[in-house]
Design an enzyme around this catalytic site. Structure first.
Site, PDB file in Angstrom:
ATOM      1  CB  THR B  10      -1.318  -0.142   1.386  1.00 22.02           C
ATOM      2  OG1 THR B  10      -1.679  -1.491   0.936  1.00 22.02           O
ATOM      3  CG2 THR B  10      -1.753   0.985   1.447  1.00 22.02           C
ATOM      4  CB  ALA B  12       3.159   6.256  -4.685  1.00 21.42           C
ATOM      5  CG  ASN B 104       8.219  -0.192 -13.662  1.00 17.26           C
ATOM      6  OD1 ASN B 104       6.835   0.485 -14.687  1.00 17.26           O
ATOM      7  ND2 ASN B 104       8.039   1.146 -12.432  1.00 17.26           N
ATOM      8  CE  LYS B 186       5.672   2.341 -16.797  1.00 16.01           C
ATOM      9  NZ  LYS B 186       4.474   2.423 -16.117  1.00 16.01           N
TER      10      LYS B 186
END
Lengths: 306, 306
Positions: B10, B12, B104, B186
């Protein structure tokens, strides 16, 4: 044959070799800048593992315009200063002068030949640990051999006499039949360690002890070998292992580029990186990791210059 | 269909998306560590460009063992913590649970699938500027879309419901038909900028303004495109120009890896570099400059860890 020598760039390298020649009785004329007044009064002091000495009195000059024409001009400037050679050399040259560039990297003799197409140009590689301790004071800690070969034209009689003079002055002197090969071999070490100690802000021993950077060094050496080969310089793969083993055994060491970086001086990026990368590309091989290091060094240099 | 959500990590990202869902009336269970006591008393505060809110009371837990089984588990941990998932996930899973990795990099879903071969695993890409301002306090400054696709197995009904829930909670939600392509796209941005801001200790704007590093970024993006293509993800060359232009227009920015570096935290080297490099190599393309950056980052990480 008695040779008359000039030394341009009387630092740790030029001061050592020129000092040795002068101490052994040869006629040597030295160019100084800020150190001129000091050495005129106190001479040039060389502390050396093969014997200390002081050159006093010394043939010291502030400008090459005041110096006599010489048979051999030893250029030991940093290659970032080579744009000054066009003006500096002229007063020193007679018809048969040999200019010897004792400098790192590749392509410097060819650059000089563009300015002086008829000049006899030799290249020299110094395998020496030598440093400037203070004004007029050089310390020679280890090694010392000088490898010399011709790049443009050749004058074997001068080269042989130079060898005789150097050896009489305690400088081991190796005649390189293939200067191109000698320069590429030196680049196998210089390319990875000079730049990586700057880019990673570290020293050779830390690079060698860290698996990822040790592998990166090996990768870059392999690129240099492949580049050398397309440029006509065949180096055995075992040379890489020799270089790695030698570096493992060295005391922690900051290459010249790291010292330049630490002291906020210009780095020899063109001679050690840009020229070899370009020359290899033209011959058909692209050193990708080496080029990335060049790109990072150019970034770092630009940030230093502000 | 009413979905029960869990959020692991939990921070950003997880706090923002989970907080949005909870604020919109969905049942969401949050895992906290050091912030647990604070949020139990004060709730989770989210300052957002699309509307501030506080989730209070909040379903907060110290351990997944105390949490109910959920239909969707949003994993927004840093990928350097993924080794903890094996134990953390188990209490949350029923037969049809979908685990969504909002992380990512590449290859993380495949790693998780090795541990949980029958699990339905989705991947999510967050295009958001969001940061942790303090204990129990998140700030969402810009953007916000979430792109989600399945990696292992698929449950379209859950995905469609999730889209409905997210959109009702002001989160633009894009279903990715090709998660592999979305992840590679990405990486075109993440690979050069995340690592280079660390290796060169700088920010995106300085990289873009310096010719050598701007060229290096372009070179690395081209490597990523070539790697993506051999991995079945065809990206147009114009995408590179789009990314460069976007970065030119951004305010000076520190990517997540630079923030990790500046705060002495573990960097996501495996997900963003090692996995893509390995996966591309296996498919037949060698990203040499990207690999050099990985090698430098591993060196830097090792020095940070001491």
């Amino acid at each position: 044959m008695k040779l008359k020598y000039a030394v341009i760039g009387t630092g740790a390298i030029g001061g050592y070799y020129g000092g040795r020649l002068a101490h052994a009785g040869n006629e040597v004329h030295f160019l100084f800048h800020s150190e001129y007044e000091y050495v005129k009064s106190n001479g040039l002091r060389v502390d050396s593992v093969v014997g200390d000495f002081v050159v006093n009195p010394i043939n010291a000059y502030r400008s090459t315009a005041d110096m006599p024409k010489c048979d051999v001009v030893i250029v030991a400037l940093k290659s970032t200063q080579n744009h000054l050679l066009q003006d500096m050399l002229k007063p020193l040259l007679h018809e048969k002068t040999v200019v010897l560039l004792i400098q790192n990297g590749l392509g410097l003799e060819a650059e000089l030949a563009q300015t002086f197409p008829n000049l006899t140009i030799a290249g020299g590689l110094a395998f020496i640990c030598s440093s400037r301790m203070g004004v007029g004071h050089i310390s020679h800690q280890d090694y010392g051999p000088l490898t010399v070969g011709f790049q443009c034209h050749a004058q074997q009689d001068v080269l042989l006499q130079m060898k005789e003079d150097m050896e009489a002055a305690k400088v081991p002197f190796i005649i390189a039949d293939d200067l191109n090969l000698a320069r590429w071999k030196k680049l196998v070490w210089n390319i990875p360690y000079n730049g990586l100690t700057v880019a990673l802000n570290t020293s050779t021993d830390v690079i060698m002890k860290t698996p990822s950077s040790r592998q990166l060094v090996t990768d870059m050496m392999e690129e240099v070998l492949a580049a050398a080969e397309v440029c006509g310089a065949k180096i055995e793969r075992s040379f890489i292992d020799d270089m790695l083993r030698m570096t493992d055994q060295m005391t922690p060491y900051s290459p010249s580029m790291k010292l330049d970086f630490d002291n906020n001086r210009q780095m020899e990026i063109r001679a050690i990186y840009s020229n070899p990368i370009r020359i290899a590309k033209e011959a058909g091989y692209y050193m990708r990791k080496v080029e990335m290091l060049e790109q990072q060094l150019l970034f770092i240099q630009k940030r230093m210059n502000g």
